[in-house]
Write a protein that holds these residues in place. Structure first.
Motif, PDB file in Angstrom:
ATOM      1  N   ARG A  59       0.848  -1.186   0.000  1.00  0.00           N
ATOM      2  CA  ARG A  59       0.000   0.000   0.000  1.00  0.00           C
ATOM      3  C   ARG A  59       0.882   1.233   0.000  1.00  0.00           C
ATOM      4  O   ARG A  59       1.961   1.235   0.591  1.00  0.00           O
ATOM      5  N   TYR A  60       0.412   2.270  -0.678  1.00  0.00           N
ATOM      6  CA  TYR A  60       1.190   3.506  -0.791  1.00  0.00           C
ATOM      7  C   TYR A  60       0.309   4.723  -0.507  1.00  0.00           C
ATOM      8  O   TYR A  60      -0.887   4.726  -0.816  1.00  0.00           O
ATOM      9  N   ALA A  61       0.923   5.741   0.047  1.00  0.00           N
ATOM     10  CA  ALA A  61       0.248   7.026   0.142  1.00  0.00           C
ATOM     11  C   ALA A  61       0.055   7.570  -1.268  1.00  0.00           C
ATOM     12  O   ALA A  61       0.892   7.336  -2.152  1.00  0.00           O
ATOM     13  N   ASP A  62      -1.025   8.280  -1.482  1.00  0.00           N
ATOM     14  CA  ASP A  62      -1.294   8.827  -2.817  1.00  0.00           C
ATOM     15  C   ASP A  62      -0.148   9.719  -3.298  1.00  0.00           C
ATOM     16  O   ASP A  62       0.153   9.773  -4.492  1.00  0.00           O
ATOM     17  N   SER A  63       0.485  10.402  -2.368  1.00  0.00           N
ATOM     18  CA  SER A  63       1.539  11.352  -2.724  1.00  0.00           C
ATOM     19  C   SER A  63       2.792  10.682  -3.288  1.00  0.00           C
ATOM     20  O   SER A  63       3.609  11.352  -3.932  1.00  0.00           O
ATOM     21  N   GLY A  66       3.375   5.422  -7.598  1.00  0.00           N
ATOM     22  CA  GLY A  66       3.982   5.516  -8.918  1.00  0.00           C
ATOM     23  C   GLY A  66       5.431   5.985  -8.894  1.00  0.00           C
ATOM     24  O   GLY A  66       6.133   5.901  -9.910  1.00  0.00           O
ATOM     25  N   ARG A  67       5.885   6.492  -7.739  1.00  0.00           N
ATOM     26  CA  ARG A  67       7.278   6.955  -7.632  1.00  0.00           C
ATOM     27  C   ARG A  67       8.086   6.108  -6.654  1.00  0.00           C
ATOM     28  O   ARG A  67       9.293   5.931  -6.845  1.00  0.00           O
ATOM     29  N   PHE A  68       7.452   5.621  -5.604  1.00  0.00           N
ATOM     30  CA  PHE A  68       8.136   4.833  -4.578  1.00  0.00           C
ATOM     31  C   PHE A  68       7.728   3.360  -4.697  1.00  0.00           C
ATOM     32  O   PHE A  68       6.586   3.056  -5.049  1.00  0.00           O
ATOM     33  N   LEU A  81      12.991   0.791   0.471  1.00  0.00           N
ATOM     34  CA  LEU A  81      12.102   1.775  -0.130  1.00  0.00           C
ATOM     35  C   LEU A  81      12.867   2.456  -1.258  1.00  0.00           C
ATOM     36  O   LEU A  81      13.782   3.239  -1.001  1.00  0.00           O
ATOM     37  N   GLN A  82      12.521   2.104  -2.480  1.00  0.00           N
ATOM     38  CA  GLN A  82      13.114   2.741  -3.654  1.00  0.00           C
ATOM     39  C   GLN A  82      12.315   3.992  -3.963  1.00  0.00           C
ATOM     40  O   GLN A  82      11.108   3.924  -4.190  1.00  0.00           O
ATOM     41  N   MET A  83      12.995   5.124  -3.965  1.00  0.00           N
ATOM     42  CA  MET A  83      12.325   6.406  -4.171  1.00  0.00           C
ATOM     43  C   MET A  83      12.859   7.053  -5.440  1.00  0.00           C
ATOM     44  O   MET A  83      14.052   7.374  -5.524  1.00  0.00           O
ATOM     45  N   ASN A  84      12.001   7.209  -6.418  1.00  0.00           N
ATOM     46  CA  ASN A  84      12.367   7.817  -7.694  1.00  0.00           C
ATOM     47  C   ASN A  84      11.608   9.123  -7.890  1.00  0.00           C
ATOM     48  O   ASN A  84      10.618   9.390  -7.199  1.00  0.00           O
ATOM     49  N   SER A  85      12.070   9.922  -8.810  1.00  0.00           N
ATOM     50  CA  SER A  85      11.414  11.203  -9.139  1.00  0.00           C
ATOM     51  C   SER A  85      11.137  12.007  -7.875  1.00  0.00           C
ATOM     52  O   SER A  85      10.023  12.511  -7.674  1.00  0.00           O
ATOM     53  N   LEU A  86      12.142  12.123  -7.059  1.00  0.00           N
ATOM     54  CA  LEU A  86      11.971  12.797  -5.771  1.00  0.00           C
ATOM     55  C   LEU A  86      11.650  14.273  -5.942  1.00  0.00           C
ATOM     56  O   LEU A  86      12.120  14.928  -6.888  1.00  0.00           O
ATOM     57  N   LYS A  87      10.831  14.775  -5.024  1.00  0.00           N
ATOM     58  CA  LYS A  87      10.388  16.162  -5.042  1.00  0.00           C
ATOM     59  C   LYS A  87      10.814  16.829  -3.728  1.00  0.00           C
ATOM     60  O   LYS A  87      10.981  16.151  -2.707  1.00  0.00           O
ATOM     61  N   PRO A  88      10.939  18.142  -3.726  1.00  0.00           N
ATOM     62  CA  PRO A  88      11.293  18.834  -2.470  1.00  0.00           C
ATOM     63  C   PRO A  88      10.326  18.512  -1.333  1.00  0.00           C
ATOM     64  O   PRO A  88      10.742  18.445  -0.169  1.00  0.00           O
ATOM     65  N   GLU A  89       9.078  18.277  -1.650  1.00  0.00           N
ATOM     66  CA  GLU A  89       8.094  17.960  -0.610  1.00  0.00           C
ATOM     67  C   GLU A  89       8.272  16.565  -0.024  1.00  0.00           C
ATOM     68  O   GLU A  89       7.596  16.207   0.942  1.00  0.00           O
TER      69      GLU A  89
END
Length: 123
Positions: A59-63, A66-68, A81-89
């Motif tokens: 399960r993923y948070a909506d935020s 598709g990226r994590f 936890l693979q984190m791609n397309s990281l954002k400042p937020e």
């Protein structure tokens, strides 16, 4: 003494990637739901992702959908936890947590916690 230790955090530019690891020791967590939460300064702790004991449910948070990607290697007692397309937020302290069963996205229901790893995403 059961222990969770996170690693892999750091500073990355927006659009970049990081892979967090959570190594468990002191007991086997193969039957546990494992999750990642995060907390930014001045904000409440929030759910990021979870994976059930078999790895068949995620399960993923909506935020972050598709990226994590969350995964686990039960033989190594490790969650990733693979984190791609990281954002400042996405900037926050990321925590690994474990819960016996069943799975839930409420941080209050998790029994074991790591100390966290800082992720900072620059714009």
């Amino acid at each position: 003494q059961a222990q969770l230790v996170e690693s892999g955090g750091g500073l990355v530019q927006a659009g970049g990637s990081l892979r967090l690891s959570c190594a468990a020791s002191g007991r086997t967590f193969s039957s546990y739901t494992m999750a990642w939460f995060r907390q930014a300064p001045g904000k409440e702790r929030e759910f990021v992702a979870l994976i059930n004991w078999s790895g068949g449910i995620t399960r993923y948070a909506d935020s972050v959908k598709g990226r994590f990607t969350i995964s686990r290697d039960s033989a190594k007692n490790t969650v990733y936890l693979q984190m791609n397309s990281l954002k400042p937020e996405d900037t926050a302290v990321y925590y690994c947590a474990a819960r016996s069963t069943p799975y839930t996205t409420r941080w209050q229901d998790f029994d074991y916690w790591g100390r966290g790893t800082q992720v900072t995403v620059s714009s």
